[in-house]
Scaffold this active site. Structure first.
Site, PDB file in Angstrom:
ATOM      1  N   SER A  61      44.517  44.617  47.264  1.00 65.19           N
ATOM      2  CA  SER A  61      44.147  43.554  46.336  1.00 65.19           C
ATOM      3  C   SER A  61      43.807  42.228  47.018  1.00 65.19           C
ATOM      4  O   SER A  61      42.863  42.147  47.784  1.00 65.19           O
ATOM      5  CB  SER A  61      45.271  43.379  45.318  1.00 65.19           C
ATOM      6  OG  SER A  61      44.908  42.464  44.342  1.00 65.19           O
ATOM      7  N   HIS A  62      44.621  41.218  46.766  1.00 63.35           N
ATOM      8  CA  HIS A  62      44.354  39.868  47.250  1.00 63.35           C
ATOM      9  C   HIS A  62      44.975  39.622  48.629  1.00 63.35           C
ATOM     10  O   HIS A  62      44.852  38.536  49.171  1.00 63.35           O
ATOM     11  CB  HIS A  62      44.938  38.867  46.254  1.00 63.35           C
ATOM     12  CG  HIS A  62      46.377  39.173  45.946  1.00 63.35           C
ATOM     13  ND1 HIS A  62      46.750  40.282  45.231  1.00 63.35           N
ATOM     14  CD2 HIS A  62      47.518  38.563  46.297  1.00 63.35           C
ATOM     15  CE1 HIS A  62      48.062  40.329  45.137  1.00 63.35           C
ATOM     16  NE2 HIS A  62      48.554  39.297  45.780  1.00 63.35           N
TER      17      HIS A  62
ATOM     18  N   ASP B  36      39.649  43.429  45.461  1.00 64.56           N
ATOM     19  CA  ASP B  36      39.257  44.636  44.716  1.00 64.56           C
ATOM     20  C   ASP B  36      38.619  44.332  43.364  1.00 64.56           C
ATOM     21  O   ASP B  36      38.379  45.245  42.568  1.00 64.56           O
ATOM     22  CB  ASP B  36      40.450  45.588  44.542  1.00 64.56           C
ATOM     23  CG  ASP B  36      41.585  44.985  43.757  1.00 64.56           C
ATOM     24  OD1 ASP B  36      41.816  43.769  43.871  1.00 64.56           O
ATOM     25  OD2 ASP B  36      42.257  45.727  43.015  1.00 64.56           O
TER      26      ASP B  36
ATOM     27  N   ASP C  38      39.081  38.538  43.630  1.00 62.12           N
ATOM     28  CA  ASP C  38      39.909  38.996  44.750  1.00 62.12           C
ATOM     29  C   ASP C  38      39.265  40.197  45.438  1.00 62.12           C
ATOM     30  O   ASP C  38      38.171  40.636  45.058  1.00 62.12           O
ATOM     31  CB  ASP C  38      41.341  39.302  44.283  1.00 62.12           C
ATOM     32  CG  ASP C  38      41.423  40.529  43.408  1.00 62.12           C
ATOM     33  OD1 ASP C  38      40.390  40.919  42.833  1.00 62.12           O
ATOM     34  OD2 ASP C  38      42.522  41.110  43.296  1.00 62.12           O
TER      35      ASP C  38
ATOM     36  N   ASP D 217      39.558  42.768  40.582  1.00 60.74           N
ATOM     37  CA  ASP D 217      40.198  42.738  39.257  1.00 60.74           C
ATOM     38  C   ASP D 217      40.684  41.343  38.869  1.00 60.74           C
ATOM     39  O   ASP D 217      40.871  41.052  37.702  1.00 60.74           O
ATOM     40  CB  ASP D 217      41.317  43.789  39.133  1.00 60.74           C
ATOM     41  CG  ASP D 217      42.369  43.690  40.206  1.00 60.74           C
ATOM     42  OD1 ASP D 217      42.244  42.812  41.089  1.00 60.74           O
ATOM     43  OD2 ASP D 217      43.319  44.504  40.166  1.00 60.74           O
ATOM     44  N   ARG D 218      40.877  40.452  39.856  1.00 62.55           N
ATOM     45  CA  ARG D 218      41.318  39.090  39.529  1.00 62.55           C
ATOM     46  C   ARG D 218      40.136  38.127  39.469  1.00 62.55           C
ATOM     47  O   ARG D 218      39.109  38.369  40.115  1.00 62.55           O
ATOM     48  CB  ARG D 218      42.276  38.567  40.594  1.00 62.55           C
ATOM     49  CG  ARG D 218      43.545  39.359  40.708  1.00 62.55           C
ATOM     50  CD  ARG D 218      44.451  38.721  41.725  1.00 62.55           C
ATOM     51  NE  ARG D 218      45.707  39.460  41.789  1.00 62.55           N
ATOM     52  CZ  ARG D 218      46.857  38.939  42.162  1.00 62.55           C
ATOM     53  NH1 ARG D 218      46.915  37.674  42.527  1.00 62.55           N
ATOM     54  NH2 ARG D 218      47.948  39.668  42.183  1.00 62.55           N
TER      55      ARG D 218
ATOM     56  N   LYS E 122      42.723  45.058  34.810  1.00 62.48           N
ATOM     57  CA  LYS E 122      42.137  43.742  34.605  1.00 62.48           C
ATOM     58  C   LYS E 122      40.765  43.740  35.269  1.00 62.48           C
ATOM     59  O   LYS E 122      40.504  44.557  36.160  1.00 62.48           O
ATOM     60  CB  LYS E 122      43.045  42.659  35.148  1.00 62.48           C
ATOM     61  CG  LYS E 122      43.484  42.818  36.586  1.00 62.48           C
ATOM     62  CD  LYS E 122      44.573  41.803  36.858  1.00 62.48           C
ATOM     63  CE  LYS E 122      45.005  41.801  38.313  1.00 62.48           C
ATOM     64  NZ  LYS E 122      45.993  42.836  38.619  1.00 62.48           N
TER      65      LYS E 122
END
Ligand code: G16
Length: 561
Positions: A117-118, A289, A287, A291-292, A388
């Site tokens: 992710s982030h 991937d 981010d 999703d954010r 998300k």
């Protein structure tokens, strides 16, 4: 004919998936023998043997270092375990929301997402493996516990070491594997299915008019070298007509250009600076991937994620998808501010408060109870998929701008006038010594459990707050009755203000302490003040009650949101 090899292995005790999959340093995956293989085998083992031959798994990742190696292992282990088909994004690339979309579209049994992710990437950064189920959402605790149990007692894994796929070539590749039916690997364009879905959700002609019509606005979208770059380029630039230079850092890189691919005010500092320059009307960052998301208005006006979901809820009719489906309910994670609650109350919509972790929204969506949800951790989304969705959130905001013809700042200020404002901040203390963090949480919980704690008054400056509720948040899922305990320490004061402490479940080294502060204000004279100024007394009280500095030696947080 591809041969299956059975490899003897030793179990690792530390493969418990966190908030969102197993996240560790790349070196942990690389240097410990069979570490990745064990976890991939444990994950694939949760697919019932009886259905494997007819099953499809979707595989994709955020392009970070070690992703391609991990995908080759997934291919080899899936084939050796009798999985019938894999659908993989070209070059391994597929955003988390796109994986969720594809799982749902092709009715796959699940998917494996390679992302941390982030968290930073590169050889010294982080790597992660996450399993999603047939609904398209992150595996619920029942499934991740099963993966963990298998990983603790694994003695062997099955693999086809000679099987290699060309990840760059779109199309089908078929292999004869021992006694199984032919094994198919399908490499797909990573954007196509996802873009098709968005066309059905938003009014693309209206967005095109907003971004490239005679009175178009100027946007700046920062993919932060993550996976969302190709999606922004194809959808926002090529299809909706925004100029090519409105999208930056759009080529996924294995180390995210050496940065944290984390869309917040600290790590997306370049975007903040560009937006402050005043040239652009709307800015967003994503981010690793995809999703954010973080949304900024002209001159860098920051939309807090808790406010972002509330504003989308209040303007939900600007999005055609919800005109069709109606709004079944709203939800936020516990630490997310109560801004969404105010909208739910005013518009008479059901509101759910869940623990941190997108997976908790999935059950509510599957049961037809939830349409729109968000988290303070820069996550916003709806029941169009079960993750998300960063780009979805940006198109949702652009839909509101297209329909209201106001600036981001004006929309937010109108919102606060109408619903009142929840001032919110989050302090992150990253990579704190794990023992010190646990001790702080334990001591704090003990202090909060004291009979005299409720009713106690705490002061800072000219402000005094009286404790009304003090607990460790526990959630009972309204759909399946499952109970999740220890989801964060909450101190709720008599005016509704909240101080929350929890340990992050997504870090890979040490512990990250998160302190969240939420305080509601409806006085029109005060709603436009600076959040950090408004919340300073509560921050001060939180640090005193928790003895954070004494326990951890930290005098300042790593990130303030
Ligand atoms: C994951 C989850 C989110 C959660 C976030 C933060 O996000 O999907 O639902 O809010 O972690 O978790 P924590 O506070 O435990 O670090 P992501 O984007 O990292 O997959």
């Amino acid at each position: 004919m591809v041969k299956i090899t059975v490899v003897k292995t030793k179990a690792y005790a530390d493969q418990k998936p966190g908030t969102s999959g197993l996240r560790k340093r790349v070196t942990v995956f690389q240097q410990n023998q069979h570490y990745a293989e064990n976890f991939i085998q444990s994950t694939i083992s949760v697919v019932e043997p009886a259905v494997r031959q007819e099953s499809t798994l979707v595989v994709g990742g955020d392009g970070r270092f070690f992703m391609k190696d991990a995908i080759q292992l997934i291919v080899q282990i899936a084939a050796a375990n009798g999985i019938g088909r894999l659908v993989i994004g070209q070059n391994g690339i597929m955003s988390t929301p796109a994986v969720s979309c594809v799982i749902r579209k092709i009715k796959a049994v699940g998917g494996i997402i390679l992302t941390a992710s982030h968290n930073p990437g590169g050889p010294s950064g982080d790597f992660g493996i996450k399993y999603n189920i047939a609904s398209g959402g992150p595996a619920p605790e029942g499934v991740t516990n099963k993966i963990y149990d298998i990983s603790k007692s694994i003695t062997e894994y099955h693999i086809c070491p000679d099987l290699k796929v060309d990840l760059s070539k779109i199309g089908k590749q078929t292999f004869e594997v021992d006694t199984f039916k032919p094994f198919t690997v399908e490499i797909v364009d990573c954007v196509e299915a996802y873009a098709e879905m968005l066309r059905g959700i938003f009014d693309f002609p209206a967005l095109k008019e907003l971004l490239s019509g005679p009175n178009h606005i100027k946007v700046n979208l920062d993919a932060m070298h993550g996976v969302v770059g190709p999606y922004v380029k194809k959808i926002v630039c090529e299809e909706l007509g925004s100029p090519a230079n409105s999208a930056v850092n759009c080529v996924p890189s294995e180390d995210f250009g050496g940065h944290h691919p984390d869309p917040n005010l600290t790590y997306a500092a370049d975007l903040v600076k560009t937006m402050k320059g005043g040239e652009y009307d709307f800015g967003a960052a994503f981010d690793g991937d995809g999703d954010r998301n973080m949304v900024l208005g002209k001159h860098g006006f920051f939309v807090n994620p808790s406010d972002s979901v509330a504003a989308i809820a209040a303007n939900i009719t600007c999005i055609p998808y919800f005109q069709k489906t109606g709004v079944k309910g709203l939800a936020r994670s516990m630490p997310t501010s109560g801004a969404l609650d105010n909208v739910a109350k005013a518009l008479k919509m059901a509101l759910y408060e869940t623990p941190t972790g997108w997976k908790f929204f999935g059950n509510l969506m599957d049961a037809g109870k939830l349409s729109l949800c968000g988290e303070e951790s820069f996550g916003t989304g709806s029941d169009h998929i079960r993750e998300k969705d960063g780009l979805w959130a940006v198109l949702a905001w652009l839909s509101i701008l297209a329909s209201r013809k106001q600036s981001v700042e004006d929309i937010m200020k109108d919102h606060w006038k109408k619903f009142g404002r929840n001032f919110f901040t989050r302090y992150d203390y990253e990579e704190v010594n794990s023992d010190a963090a646990s001790k702080m949480m334990k001591d704090l919980e003990a202090a909060m459990s004291d009979k005299s704690f409720v009713g106690k008054k705490f002061s800072s400056g000219d402000k005094t707050y009286e404790v009304e509720i003090a607990d460790n948040f526990m959630y009972t899922d309204p759909v399946d009755g499952s109970v999740s305990k220890n989801q964060g320490l909450r101190i709720i004061f008599s005016d509704g203000s909240r101080i929350i402490f929890r340990l992050s479940g997504t870090g890979s080294a040490g512990a990250t302490i998160r302190l969240y502060i939420d305080s509601y204000e409806k006085d029109p004279q005060k709603i436009n003040q600076e959040a950090q100024v408004m919340l300073a007394p509560l921050v001060d009280i939180a640090l005193k009650i928790s003895q954070l500095q004494e326990n951890t030696g930290r005098t300042a947080p790593t990130v303030i949101t």
